[in-house]
Every structure is written in structure tokens, then in C-alpha cells.
Motif scaffolding. Structure first.
Motif, PDB file in Angstrom:
ATOM      1  N   LEU A   1       0.823  -1.203   0.000  1.00 27.51           N
ATOM      2  CA  LEU A   1       0.000   0.000   0.000  1.00 27.51           C
ATOM      3  C   LEU A   1       0.861   1.259   0.000  1.00 27.51           C
ATOM      4  O   LEU A   1       0.618   2.194  -0.789  1.00 27.51           O
ATOM      5  N   PHE A   2       1.883   1.305   0.847  1.00 32.26           N
ATOM      6  CA  PHE A   2       2.724   2.502   0.905  1.00 32.26           C
ATOM      7  C   PHE A   2       3.533   2.676  -0.386  1.00 32.26           C
ATOM      8  O   PHE A   2       3.797   3.808  -0.803  1.00 32.26           O
ATOM      9  N   ALA A   3       3.905   1.583  -1.026  1.00 33.30           N
ATOM     10  CA  ALA A   3       4.580   1.675  -2.327  1.00 33.30           C
ATOM     11  C   ALA A   3       3.617   2.258  -3.362  1.00 33.30           C
ATOM     12  O   ALA A   3       4.004   3.100  -4.197  1.00 33.30           O
ATOM     13  N   PHE A   4       2.352   1.820  -3.301  1.00 36.85           N
ATOM     14  CA  PHE A   4       1.332   2.364  -4.208  1.00 36.85           C
ATOM     15  C   PHE A   4       1.135   3.862  -3.972  1.00 36.85           C
ATOM     16  O   PHE A   4       1.032   4.651  -4.923  1.00 36.85           O
ATOM     17  N   ILE A   5       1.088   4.274  -2.702  1.00 42.32           N
ATOM     18  CA  ILE A   5       0.887   5.686  -2.375  1.00 42.32           C
ATOM     19  C   ILE A   5       2.006   6.542  -2.956  1.00 42.32           C
ATOM     20  O   ILE A   5       1.750   7.636  -3.494  1.00 42.32           O
ATOM     21  N   GLN A   6       3.242   6.065  -2.857  1.00 41.63           N
ATOM     22  CA  GLN A   6       4.372   6.827  -3.387  1.00 41.63           C
ATOM     23  C   GLN A   6       4.221   7.065  -4.889  1.00 41.63           C
ATOM     24  O   GLN A   6       4.475   8.171  -5.388  1.00 41.63           O
ATOM     25  N   LYS A   7       3.807   6.044  -5.621  1.00 43.44           N
ATOM     26  CA  LYS A   7       3.636   6.183  -7.067  1.00 43.44           C
ATOM     27  C   LYS A   7       2.406   7.020  -7.406  1.00 43.44           C
ATOM     28  O   LYS A   7       2.429   7.869  -8.296  1.00 43.44           O
ATOM     29  N   ALA A   8       1.310   6.772  -6.680  1.00 49.27           N
ATOM     30  CA  ALA A   8       0.033   7.428  -7.005  1.00 49.27           C
ATOM     31  C   ALA A   8       0.080   8.929  -6.730  1.00 49.27           C
ATOM     32  O   ALA A   8      -0.599   9.707  -7.410  1.00 49.27           O
ATOM     33  N   ARG A   9       0.883   9.353  -5.739  1.00 55.30           N
ATOM     34  CA  ARG A   9       0.961  10.776  -5.407  1.00 55.30           C
ATOM     35  C   ARG A   9       1.384  11.584  -6.631  1.00 55.30           C
ATOM     36  O   ARG A   9       0.796  12.619  -6.940  1.00 55.30           O
ATOM     37  N   GLU A  10       2.400  11.101  -7.312  1.00 57.13           N
ATOM     38  CA  GLU A  10       2.885  11.801  -8.506  1.00 57.13           C
ATOM     39  C   GLU A  10       1.987  11.537  -9.706  1.00 57.13           C
ATOM     40  O   GLU A  10       1.686  12.443 -10.487  1.00 57.13           O
ATOM     41  N   GLU A  11       1.538  10.307  -9.833  1.00 54.29           N
ATOM     42  CA  GLU A  11       0.724   9.914 -10.978  1.00 54.29           C
ATOM     43  C   GLU A  11      -0.559  10.731 -11.085  1.00 54.29           C
ATOM     44  O   GLU A  11      -1.000  11.100 -12.190  1.00 54.29           O
ATOM     45  N   TYR A  12      -1.171  11.061  -9.944  1.00 53.64           N
ATOM     46  CA  TYR A  12      -2.435  11.788  -9.947  1.00 53.64           C
ATOM     47  C   TYR A  12      -2.292  13.221  -9.415  1.00 53.64           C
ATOM     48  O   TYR A  12      -3.280  13.850  -9.043  1.00 53.64           O
ATOM     49  N   SER A  13      -1.049  13.709  -9.373  1.00 50.75           N
ATOM     50  CA  SER A  13      -0.761  15.097  -8.955  1.00 50.75           C
ATOM     51  C   SER A  13      -1.365  15.407  -7.579  1.00 50.75           C
ATOM     52  O   SER A  13      -2.053  16.418  -7.381  1.00 50.75           O
ATOM     53  N   LEU A  14      -1.094  14.528  -6.624  1.00 48.32           N
ATOM     54  CA  LEU A  14      -1.637  14.682  -5.276  1.00 48.32           C
ATOM     55  C   LEU A  14      -0.559  15.085  -4.261  1.00 48.32           C
ATOM     56  O   LEU A  14      -0.713  14.869  -3.061  1.00 48.32           O
ATOM     57  N   GLU A  15       0.535  15.697  -4.760  1.00 48.99           N
ATOM     58  CA  GLU A  15       1.635  16.064  -3.872  1.00 48.99           C
ATOM     59  C   GLU A  15       1.203  17.012  -2.759  1.00 48.99           C
ATOM     60  O   GLU A  15       1.742  16.969  -1.651  1.00 48.99           O
ATOM     61  N   ASN A  16       0.233  17.872  -3.053  1.00 49.02           N
ATOM     62  CA  ASN A  16      -0.204  18.871  -2.066  1.00 49.02           C
ATOM     63  C   ASN A  16      -1.547  18.519  -1.420  1.00 49.02           C
ATOM     64  O   ASN A  16      -2.198  19.379  -0.821  1.00 49.02           O
ATOM     65  N   ALA A  17      -1.945  17.273  -1.553  1.00 51.99           N
ATOM     66  CA  ALA A  17      -3.231  16.870  -0.960  1.00 51.99           C
ATOM     67  C   ALA A  17      -3.164  16.988   0.557  1.00 51.99           C
ATOM     68  O   ALA A  17      -2.247  16.443   1.182  1.00 51.99           O
ATOM     69  N   PRO A  18      -4.105  17.715   1.182  1.00 53.69           N
ATOM     70  CA  PRO A  18      -4.089  17.834   2.651  1.00 53.69           C
ATOM     71  C   PRO A  18      -4.343  16.482   3.299  1.00 53.69           C
ATOM     72  O   PRO A  18      -5.144  15.680   2.811  1.00 53.69           O
ATOM     73  N   GLN A  19      -3.651  16.239   4.408  1.00 49.16           N
ATOM     74  CA  GLN A  19      -3.798  14.968   5.105  1.00 49.16           C
ATOM     75  C   GLN A  19      -5.085  14.941   5.947  1.00 49.16           C
ATOM     76  O   GLN A  19      -5.446  15.934   6.571  1.00 49.16           O
ATOM     77  N   ILE A  20      -5.741  13.795   5.938  1.00 46.25           N
ATOM     78  CA  ILE A  20      -6.998  13.608   6.670  1.00 46.25           C
ATOM     79  C   ILE A  20      -6.722  12.721   7.873  1.00 46.25           C
ATOM     80  O   ILE A  20      -6.378  11.551   7.714  1.00 46.25           O
ATOM     81  N   PRO A  21      -6.856  13.249   9.093  1.00 49.58           N
ATOM     82  CA  PRO A  21      -6.538  12.446  10.284  1.00 49.58           C
ATOM     83  C   PRO A  21      -7.664  11.494  10.663  1.00 49.58           C
ATOM     84  O   PRO A  21      -8.802  11.626  10.197  1.00 49.58           O
ATOM     85  N   PHE A  22      -7.340  10.549  11.520  1.00 49.69           N
ATOM     86  CA  PHE A  22      -8.341   9.627  12.068  1.00 49.69           C
ATOM     87  C   PHE A  22      -9.201  10.357  13.094  1.00 49.69           C
ATOM     88  O   PHE A  22      -8.699  11.110  13.925  1.00 49.69           O
TER      89      PHE A  22
END
Length: 473
Positions: free
Chosen positions: A210-231
Motif C-alpha cells: 500500500l505505501f509503495a502504491f501511495i508513493q507512485k500514485a501521489r505523482e501519478e495523480y498530482s496529489l503532492e499537495n493533498a491535505p492529510q486527513i486524520p483519524f
């Protein structure tokens, strides 16, 4: 487990996650209503509400005679984008949960396993024997069985809320467990050891992917500045809950010295503005505090702080729900607080420990040792590095305010301060002697004591009321 009003949204999100990420594809069937109802331990009507919402959103078609059918049919690439849009903004929370979950959940399911009887192990083996692909990951099923043994709905609520946030355990394929080997083991601990090893390895692998997917998807979908959503922990309660949350807030303000006995509270309109609630909610909150002897309302002028023990009816349904949550919060704390306090102690600089020692000394000098919970929990909610722990203990502190009117009722005319003086002195000594183990154990012991005293008192009150209603023999 009995979920309260609104829990259908949990079931809705459970299946929404699986549909959006492609676990269920177009034309697949969801499990039947009786099957979903049996697992979540809710009424069929609750399941139907969740399925209706899924249908409203265009995910499924509901048929009265058949299991719901998936109607969501996106472009195949959309499944990957759906996963990216969900998981990338939660990367920090997911990483935090890996360690926080061990502090909060592991002590609970370990305690649950200790209470398992023969029937519990037989149910687990039956689940291992039964092929249920596509229904529930084995890890979740195993943990739910263990936690259910505690008979604590608040703990189950917390577990489901964590799974609801993580989502990815819902998507893990069922791991393979050697049932015959497990069945032939000499004792239940061997069964647990084998199953847990498989589940931990499966979870670790899925987490890494999952974390490997997140690293790729952040750039792939231009989500570098996506605000973090806490629990955020949403506690399932019966309505009306707003007045109880507001009452807890006012009690804490009184405990902290914002208001003293005899002081006037703000006007109804001022409290409505300050707390962001309706005037009617403020009135209901004051009615509740009046019933507890915390406040007193006056015709034509503002309510005042009373702080006198008053006998109130513990058998009222709304009070029973509050008492249940309070007792369940105490049990959750009894199980988790040793690890949480030790972890937080080791994460803070020595100056912060000295400050807590000074804060406790002030309580003892002012004879307000009952505020020790406020001091201890503020230490966790402000200093613990793990956001999930800060969130959980913040919510638990609100539930613990129920203990104040109960202590007043239990002690009568006796002061509350002496009840906690020895505990505060013990905490001070541990801080002075740099003894984190003793500090953690002191908190566990106090929670056990609190739970035992309150439970015994509630049982005594109920028995007395039942005897009074029954009349003379």
C-alpha cells in the motif's frame, strides 16, 4: 454487539470501499442480508438502510428476493484512481496507525483471547474451515471474535472505526491457514500463534504494498499537495447525545476551576453562542446537570453551580447508556493505559515530566486530587507522538466526566479529594524517582479500582431501587 443509531453508515462504507477499489466488480453479488446482519450483529433493517444508501449512490441494485448486485461500472483505470484519492491523503494517518494500533488494540484482543472458552475456539476453527471468499479478511474476523469476548461495545466500536479509516484490510485476500494443523495443536495458544503469524505476515505485506502504491500514485495523480486527513473516532451513542457531550464539557470547566460552587453560569444565549448549540440543547443540558446536583436553575436569573450530591435515577435509559459508555471506557483504559503512559513518558523531555510532577503537587496542596485524570490525560493528548492515541484518549476523557456525579452520589457528604490523594502521591513518587514502570502500573491499578467501585455501586443502587419498587414482602 449492538450498534446504535447511524451505524448503517459503517456497513455502507465497508462495501463502498470494496466496490470503489474493484474488490467487487460489475454484476457481482454482495452477501445476503441475513449473512451481513449476522456478522455485524445488527438488525436486518440496519443492513437494508446501508444497502439503500449504496443503491442511492449508484453502487448496487437491491432486489427483495436476491442479494444486492453491483451496478458500478467504471473504466478499469478508475479503480486505481479511486484508491489513490482515498489513501494518499491518509498516508500520515496510516503510518501513525501502525504503531498506535499496537498500543490501543493489542492489549484489548490479548485480554479477549484470555477469556475465550471452548466454544470461541470452535467458532474460529469453523471460520477457518468455511470458504468465504470476498466477505471479510481473516484478520478482521479473528480480531472481532477476540474483542467480542470482552463484551465491550465501545472497544468494538473503536476497532471498526479504525478499520473504517484504514480501509485496506478490507481489501486483503483471505490468507491460507493450515486448519488441520491448528485443530491438532495441544492447546489454544498454539492455534492462536499459528493464525496470528500468518495474519501478521499478510498484513505487513499488504501494508508495504500500500505505501509503495501511495508513493507512485501521489505523482501519478498530482496529489503532492493533498491535505492529510486524520483519524477521528466517532462513538456510536443513542440519542440525544449532544446534551451529554455539552454536560461533560461544563463539568470539566467546573472541575478545572472556571466556575466554583455558588457561581453563576453564563446566560442561556451566551452558552448557546459559546458552544455552538441551540438554546433547547442548553436547556436540556442544564436539566441534566440539575438532576445530577451539579447545577441549579433559578426562575428569572442565570443557573448557578451547586455541586451537592443528589440521588438520580440510574435506571433511566439515557442514563444507562451513559453509564455503559463510562464503564466500558474504564475497561478500555485499564487495558491500554500502561502501554500508553509508558510510551508517552519515553517520548517526552524530562522538563515535561517535571512539569507534570509540579501540576500533581498543586492538586494535592489545593486538595483537588480528583483532577488527576485531567492532568494525566492532558499529558497524553498533548504529548503522545501518535495521533490515534491522542484522539482516543481525548474522547475517553469526555466519557470519564460521568464519574464526577457518580462519585458525588457514591460518597455523599464526604469530600472527593481524599479518594485520590494516595494515587496522586504515588504518581509524584514515580516521577520523582524516574520510575516509568511504576507510573504506568499506578494508572492501571487506579483504573481497575475505579471500575470495581463504580460497578459495585451501580449494582447496589439498582438492587435497592428494585427492592423499593417491589415493596414489602
Amino acid at each position: 454487539m449492538e450498534f446504535d443509531v447511524g451505524v448503517y453508515s459503517l456497513i455502507y462504507e465497508y462495501y463502498e470501499a470494496r466496490i470503489l477499489c474493484g474488490y467487487y466488480r460489475f454484476d457481482d453479488r454482495l452477501p445476503s442480508i441475513p449473512r451481513i446482519s449476522a456478522f455485524f450483529q445488527v438488525a436486518p433493517a440496519t443492513v437494508r438502510s446501508a444497502l439503500s444508501l449504496l443503491e442511492e449512490k449508484g453502487y448496487v441494485a437491491v432486489n427483495a428476493k436476491k442479494a444486492a448486485r453491483v451496478t458500478y461500472r467504471p473504466d478499469p483505470a478508475r479503480y486505481r484512481e479511486n484508491a489513490a484519492l482515498y489513501f494518499v491523503p491518509r498516508e500520515s494517518g496510516l503510518a501513525d496507525m501502525t504503531q498506535g494500533g499496537r498500543l490501543i488494540l493489542e492489549p484489548c484482543w490479548e485480554a479477549g483471547l484470555l477469556q475465550w472458552g471452548k466454544s470461541s475456539w470452535q467458532e474460529l476453527l469453523l471460520r477457518l474451515d468455511t470458504d468465504r471468499p470476498g466477505f471479510l479478511s481473516m484478520r478482521i474476523a479473528f480480531y472481532i471474535l477476540a474483542l467480542s469476548a470482552l463484551d465491550n461495545r465501545l472497544i468494538l466500536n473503536l476497532y471498526w472505526e479504525i478499520i473504517r479509516y484504514l480501509r485496506f484490510p478490507l481489501l486483503i485476500e483471505r490468507p491460507v491457514v493450515d486448519v488441520e494443523s491448528a485443530r491438532g495443536g495441544p492447546n489454544p495458544e498454539n492455534v492462536f500463534a499459528q493464525i496470528n503469524a500468518v495474519l501478521v505476515n499478510t498484513y505487513a505485506q499488504a501494508s508495504s504494498e500500500l505505501f509503495a502504491f501511495i508513493q507512485k500514485a501521489r505523482e501519478e495523480y498530482s496529489l503532492e499537495n493533498a491535505p492529510q486527513i486524520p483519524f477521528r473516532w466517532h462513538i456510536y451513542r443513542q440519542r440525544p447525545q449532544m446534551r451529554y457531550s455539552l454536560a461533560s464539557r461544563v463539568i470539566r470547566e467546573i472541575q478545572r476551576g472556571t466556575y466554583s460552587a455558588g457561581d453563576s453560569l453564563p446566560s442561556l444565549s451566551e452558552m448557546s453562542r459559546r458552544y455552538g448549540v441551540s438554546l433547547n440543547t442548553v436547556r436540556r443540558m442544564l436539566s441534566l446537570l440539575n438532576e445530577f446536583g451539579i447545577t441549579e436553575s433559578h426562575k428569572g436569573r442565570r443557573a448557578s453551580v451547586r455541586m451537592e450530591p443528589v440521588r438520580f435515577d440510574l435506571t433511566k435509559p439515557e442514563h444507562q447508556n451513559g453509564l455503559r459508555l463510562y464503564l466500558e471506557a474504564l475497561q478500555l483504559l485499564e487495558l491500554t493505559i500502561p502501554r500508553v503512559m509508558r510510551f508517552t513518558w519515553e517520548a517526552v523531555p524530562s522538563e515535561r515530566l517535571k512539569q507534570m510532577q509540579a501540576d500533581l503537587a498543586v492538586l494535592r496542596q489545593k486538595e483537588t486530587c480528583e483532577l488527576c485524570f485531567e492532568v494525566g490525560f492532558t499529558f497524553v493528548t498533548e504529548q503522545c507522538p501518535l495521533a490515534v492515541v491522542r484522539e482516543c484518549y481525548g474522547q475517553l476523557l469526555e466519557l470519564l466526566t460521568w464519574g464526577y456525579p457518580l462519585a458525588m452520589l457514591r460518597l455523599g457528604t464526604r469530600a472527593i479529594h481524599p479518594e485520590y490523594a494516595d494515587f496522586v502521591e504515588r504518581l509524584e513518587r514515580c516521577l520523582r524517582e524516574n520510575d516509568p514502570e511504576g507510573f504506568s502500573l499506578a494508572w492501571k491499578t487506579q483504573m481497575e479500582r475505579e471500575y470495581g467501585l463504580v460497578r459495585a455501586f451501580i449494582e447496589k443502587e439498582r438492587a435497592g431501587r428494585e427492592a423499593a419498587l417491589a415493596g414489602p414482602a
